[in-house]
Scaffold this motif. Structure first.
Motif, mmCIF file in Angstrom:
data_model
loop_
_atom_site.group_PDB
_atom_site.id
_atom_site.type_symbol
_atom_site.label_atom_id
_atom_site.label_comp_id
_atom_site.label_asym_id
_atom_site.label_seq_id
_atom_site.Cartn_x
_atom_site.Cartn_y
_atom_site.Cartn_z
ATOM 1 N N LEU A 162 0.834 -1.195 0.000
ATOM 2 C CA LEU A 162 0.000 0.000 0.000
ATOM 3 C C LEU A 162 0.870 1.247 0.000
ATOM 4 O O LEU A 162 1.786 1.382 0.817
ATOM 5 C CB LEU A 162 -0.908 0.009 1.236
ATOM 6 N N PHE A 163 0.584 2.168 -0.916
ATOM 7 C CA PHE A 163 1.294 3.437 -1.010
ATOM 8 C C PHE A 163 0.263 4.558 -1.161
ATOM 9 O O PHE A 163 -0.708 4.420 -1.905
ATOM 10 C CB PHE A 163 2.252 3.455 -2.200
ATOM 11 N N GLU A 186 -4.160 6.958 -3.583
ATOM 12 C CA GLU A 186 -3.867 5.717 -2.865
ATOM 13 C C GLU A 186 -3.779 4.575 -3.869
ATOM 14 O O GLU A 186 -4.605 4.461 -4.775
ATOM 15 C CB GLU A 186 -4.960 5.415 -1.842
ATOM 16 N N ARG A 187 -2.743 3.752 -3.709
ATOM 17 C CA ARG A 187 -2.568 2.592 -4.605
ATOM 18 C C ARG A 187 -2.125 1.407 -3.763
ATOM 19 O O ARG A 187 -1.076 1.454 -3.116
ATOM 20 C CB ARG A 187 -1.516 2.911 -5.674
ATOM 21 N N GLN A 188 -2.940 0.378 -3.753
ATOM 22 C CA GLN A 188 -2.592 -0.861 -3.089
ATOM 23 C C GLN A 188 -2.405 -1.924 -4.157
ATOM 24 O O GLN A 188 -3.340 -2.293 -4.860
ATOM 25 C CB GLN A 188 -3.690 -1.280 -2.104
ATOM 26 N N LEU A 189 -1.168 -2.411 -4.311
ATOM 27 C CA LEU A 189 -0.829 -3.280 -5.426
ATOM 28 C C LEU A 189 -1.216 -4.733 -5.186
ATOM 29 O O LEU A 189 -1.366 -5.500 -6.144
ATOM 30 C CB LEU A 189 0.675 -3.199 -5.700
ATOM 31 N N LYS A 190 -1.372 -5.110 -3.923
ATOM 32 C CA LYS A 190 -1.699 -6.490 -3.622
ATOM 33 C C LYS A 190 -2.945 -6.536 -2.745
ATOM 34 O O LYS A 190 -3.008 -5.874 -1.717
ATOM 35 C CB LYS A 190 -0.526 -7.166 -2.899
ATOM 36 N N GLY A 191 -3.924 -7.311 -3.168
ATOM 37 C CA GLY A 191 -5.139 -7.426 -2.387
ATOM 38 C C GLY A 191 -5.020 -8.462 -1.289
ATOM 39 O O GLY A 191 -4.127 -9.306 -1.299
ATOM 40 N N PHE A 192 -5.940 -8.386 -0.330
ATOM 41 C CA PHE A 192 -5.900 -9.322 0.792
ATOM 42 C C PHE A 192 -6.973 -10.396 0.676
ATOM 43 O O PHE A 192 -7.358 -11.024 1.650
ATOM 44 C CB PHE A 192 -6.047 -8.583 2.119
ATOM 45 N N THR A 194 -7.827 -13.974 -1.583
ATOM 46 C CA THR A 194 -7.207 -14.977 -2.442
ATOM 47 C C THR A 194 -8.286 -15.715 -3.225
ATOM 48 O O THR A 194 -9.248 -16.227 -2.643
ATOM 49 C CB THR A 194 -6.402 -15.996 -1.620
ATOM 50 N N ASN A 195 -8.146 -15.739 -4.550
ATOM 51 C CA ASN A 195 -9.023 -16.529 -5.391
ATOM 52 C C ASN A 195 -8.440 -17.938 -5.454
ATOM 53 O O ASN A 195 -7.411 -18.170 -6.090
ATOM 54 C CB ASN A 195 -9.104 -15.912 -6.794
ATOM 55 N N ASP A 196 -9.076 -18.886 -4.789
ATOM 56 C CA ASP A 196 -8.531 -20.233 -4.696
ATOM 57 C C ASP A 196 -8.548 -20.964 -6.030
ATOM 58 O O ASP A 196 -7.908 -22.006 -6.172
ATOM 59 C CB ASP A 196 -9.314 -21.041 -3.655
ATOM 60 N N THR A 197 -9.297 -20.454 -7.002
ATOM 61 C CA THR A 197 -9.344 -21.095 -8.318
ATOM 62 C C THR A 197 -8.189 -20.648 -9.194
ATOM 63 O O THR A 197 -7.532 -21.458 -9.854
ATOM 64 C CB THR A 197 -10.675 -20.776 -9.018
ATOM 65 N N THR A 198 -7.900 -19.357 -9.197
ATOM 66 C CA THR A 198 -6.854 -18.812 -10.068
ATOM 67 C C THR A 198 -5.575 -18.467 -9.321
ATOM 68 O O THR A 198 -4.536 -18.254 -9.947
ATOM 69 C CB THR A 198 -7.366 -17.547 -10.774
ATOM 70 N N GLY A 199 -5.624 -18.362 -8.004
ATOM 71 C CA GLY A 199 -4.456 -17.976 -7.232
ATOM 72 C C GLY A 199 -4.191 -16.490 -7.203
ATOM 73 O O GLY A 199 -3.209 -16.043 -6.611
ATOM 74 N N GLN A 200 -5.062 -15.694 -7.823
ATOM 75 C CA GLN A 200 -4.860 -14.253 -7.863
ATOM 76 C C GLN A 200 -5.288 -13.604 -6.546
ATOM 77 O O GLN A 200 -6.103 -14.131 -5.800
ATOM 78 C CB GLN A 200 -5.662 -13.646 -9.018
ATOM 79 N N ASN A 201 -4.695 -12.417 -6.307
ATOM 80 C CA ASN A 201 -5.090 -11.600 -5.163
ATOM 81 C C ASN A 201 -6.078 -10.544 -5.621
ATOM 82 O O ASN A 201 -5.894 -9.917 -6.666
ATOM 83 C CB ASN A 201 -3.875 -10.914 -4.538
ATOM 84 N N TRP A 202 -7.109 -10.343 -4.829
ATOM 85 C CA TRP A 202 -8.079 -9.281 -5.084
ATOM 86 C C TRP A 202 -8.101 -8.321 -3.908
ATOM 87 O O TRP A 202 -7.658 -8.643 -2.818
ATOM 88 C CB TRP A 202 -9.480 -9.869 -5.268
ATOM 89 N N GLY A 203 -8.640 -7.163 -4.135
ATOM 90 C CA GLY A 203 -8.740 -6.163 -3.084
ATOM 91 C C GLY A 203 -7.807 -4.990 -3.287
ATOM 92 O O GLY A 203 -7.544 -4.225 -2.361
ATOM 93 N N GLN A 204 -7.295 -4.820 -4.508
ATOM 94 C CA GLN A 204 -6.422 -3.678 -4.793
ATOM 95 C C GLN A 204 -7.213 -2.374 -4.752
ATOM 96 O O GLN A 204 -8.416 -2.358 -5.004
ATOM 97 C CB GLN A 204 -5.773 -3.848 -6.163
ATOM 98 N N ASP A 235 -10.719 -2.621 -6.621
ATOM 99 C CA ASP A 235 -11.412 -3.903 -6.651
ATOM 100 C C ASP A 235 -12.540 -3.881 -5.629
ATOM 101 O O ASP A 235 -12.415 -3.281 -4.555
ATOM 102 C CB ASP A 235 -10.464 -5.047 -6.289
ATOM 103 N N ASP A 236 -13.628 -4.545 -5.954
ATOM 104 C CA ASP A 236 -14.660 -4.761 -4.951
ATOM 105 C C ASP A 236 -14.303 -6.019 -4.170
ATOM 106 O O ASP A 236 -13.427 -6.785 -4.559
ATOM 107 C CB ASP A 236 -16.033 -4.897 -5.613
ATOM 108 N N TRP A 237 -15.004 -6.247 -3.068
ATOM 109 C CA TRP A 237 -14.655 -7.347 -2.187
ATOM 110 C C TRP A 237 -15.682 -8.460 -2.270
ATOM 111 O O TRP A 237 -16.807 -8.272 -2.715
ATOM 112 C CB TRP A 237 -14.586 -6.864 -0.735
ATOM 113 N N TYR A 238 -15.284 -9.641 -1.770
ATOM 114 C CA TYR A 238 -16.267 -10.682 -1.475
ATOM 115 C C TYR A 238 -17.020 -10.218 -0.237
ATOM 116 O O TYR A 238 -16.672 -10.550 0.883
ATOM 117 C CB TYR A 238 -15.565 -11.999 -1.145
ATOM 118 N N TYR A 239 -18.052 -9.453 -0.436
ATOM 119 C CA TYR A 239 -18.643 -8.827 0.741
ATOM 120 C C TYR A 239 -19.318 -9.849 1.651
ATOM 121 O O TYR A 239 -19.579 -9.576 2.806
ATOM 122 C CB TYR A 239 -19.630 -7.748 0.325
#
Length: 353
Positions: A162-163, A186-192, A194-204, A235-239
């Motif tokens: 996060l920067f 504000e720029r957050q490069l890594k989300g908190f 985890t997409n267990d199907t693709t392995g990607q991070n969401w929440g940027q 990114d939106d969240w898994y609310y």
């Protein structure tokens, strides 16, 4: 000699007078018969409050939450609130930015930058603030232009790459004219998440807000023009993991999945494209004119606010597209406030508006 030496220390410990315009006039906080929590911009910055939703961390009897994932904040004062996010819904907590009423919670995702003060008025405020203030009111007051040249910049960094940065410049632009420009990003490069199907991070996060102000000081007359805007492409969240009691049949099973995988990270299994996102663009213009007639001051606040927004959510969080929602909308708001306020402190003070 010892008593004399202690006087400067005691003077430094004296409480600073807190002046608030909660009743549409500048008053000592202790003389206002309203339950008020007031925070300076410095206090908010030191506490790490970045968005309006962060105010709940500092204020008793105020709770906040995002209505949809990572967007559309909802305020609740003393338990009174609205659990909706549609553009035709208004919450019972009135929110004002530089005395301009923001009609919908979709407008409350701005960054709290270059603020002079935030005031939270608890309890019904309909006498001076009008409709939609049965629970209370929240006033955001920004720093205004001054003739003194001044500038500042701050940079922050945090977890999840996060920067953030915030900057302003202020000063005299000509005879009787001052200007101030502020920006925050504000720029957050890594989300908190985890997409267990693709392995990607969401929440940027990807947010930028800016504000430009011009102030003409003509003695008894002041003209303040405030042009502002913002962009939010986060990114939106898994609310459903933010609100565990989602009511979905798979809610309990998915909660167990998150706990068994990594209790410090939210999990989901989304495969369809695109991933949940926010796409908000806001712009606004406020013209504030006041004239001092001696016994009273006449003030006009004219404003136009626009918001073009879109948000998506994946409330199923499973590979099949069982819970994909898309909420687009356009909001255009015009407002005008005209009031005549008595000057000074008398046995009888009045406002007509």
């Amino acid at each position: 000699a010892a008593a004399a030496a202690s006087l400067p220390a005691r003077a430094q410990d004296a409480l600073e007078e807190v002046v608030v315009p909660a009743q549409k006039r500048s008053q000592n906080l202790q003389e206002v018969p309203v339950a008020i929590a007031a925070f300076s911009g410095t206090t908010l910055a030191e506490a790490g409050a970045v968005q309006p939703i962060d105010l709940a961390l500092l204020t008793p009897n105020l709770t906040t939450k995002n209505a949809v994932g990572n967007t559309a904040p909802i305020f609740a004062l003393r338990g009174l609130s609205l659990n909706d996010f549609a553009t035709n819904g208004t919450q019972p907590v009135g929110v004002y930015l530089d005395e301009v009423y923001l009609v919908n919670n979709s407008q409350l995702g701005f960054q709290m930058m270059d603020l002079q003060r935030v005031e939270i008025l608890k309890g019904p405020q309909g006498t001076l603030y009008g409709r939609n203030t049965t629970a209370g009111a929240v006033n955001f007051i920004t720093n205004k232009p001054t003739p003194m040249y001044d500038a500042g910049v701050s940079v922050t960094a945090g977890e999840w790459q996060l920067f953030g940065t915030e900057a302003y410049v202020n000063g005299e632009l000509g005879d009787h004219l001052s200007g101030r420009f502020s920006i925050a990003a504000e720029r957050q490069l890594k989300g908190f998440f985890t997409n267990d199907t693709t392995g990607q991070n969401w929440g940027q996060s990807r947010r930028v807000n800016w504000r430009g102000q011009l102030l003409w000081d003509l003695g008894g007359t002041h003209v303040l023009v405030n042009l502002h805007g913002g962009i939010d492409k986060s990114d939106d969240w898994y609310y459903k993991y933010i609100a565990d009691a989602s009511g979905l049949p798979l809610g309990a099973e998915l909660a167990q999945l998150a706990a068994s995988g990594n209790p410090d990270i939210f999990h989901g299994q989304h495969t369809i494209s695109p991933q949940p996102y926010i796409d908000n663009l806001s712009n606004g213009l406020t013209v504030n004119v006041d004239h001092d007639y001696g016994a009273a001051t006449l003030k006009s606040i004219s404003a136009v606010e626009s918001l073009n927004y879109a948000r998506t959510e994946d409330y199923g969080s499973v590979p099949a597209p069982d819970g994909w929602n898309y909420y687009p909308g356009d909001l255009l708001q015009y407002s005008e406030e005209l009031r005549l306020t008595s000057n000074g402190e008398h046995k009888v003070n009045w406002i007509v508006g």
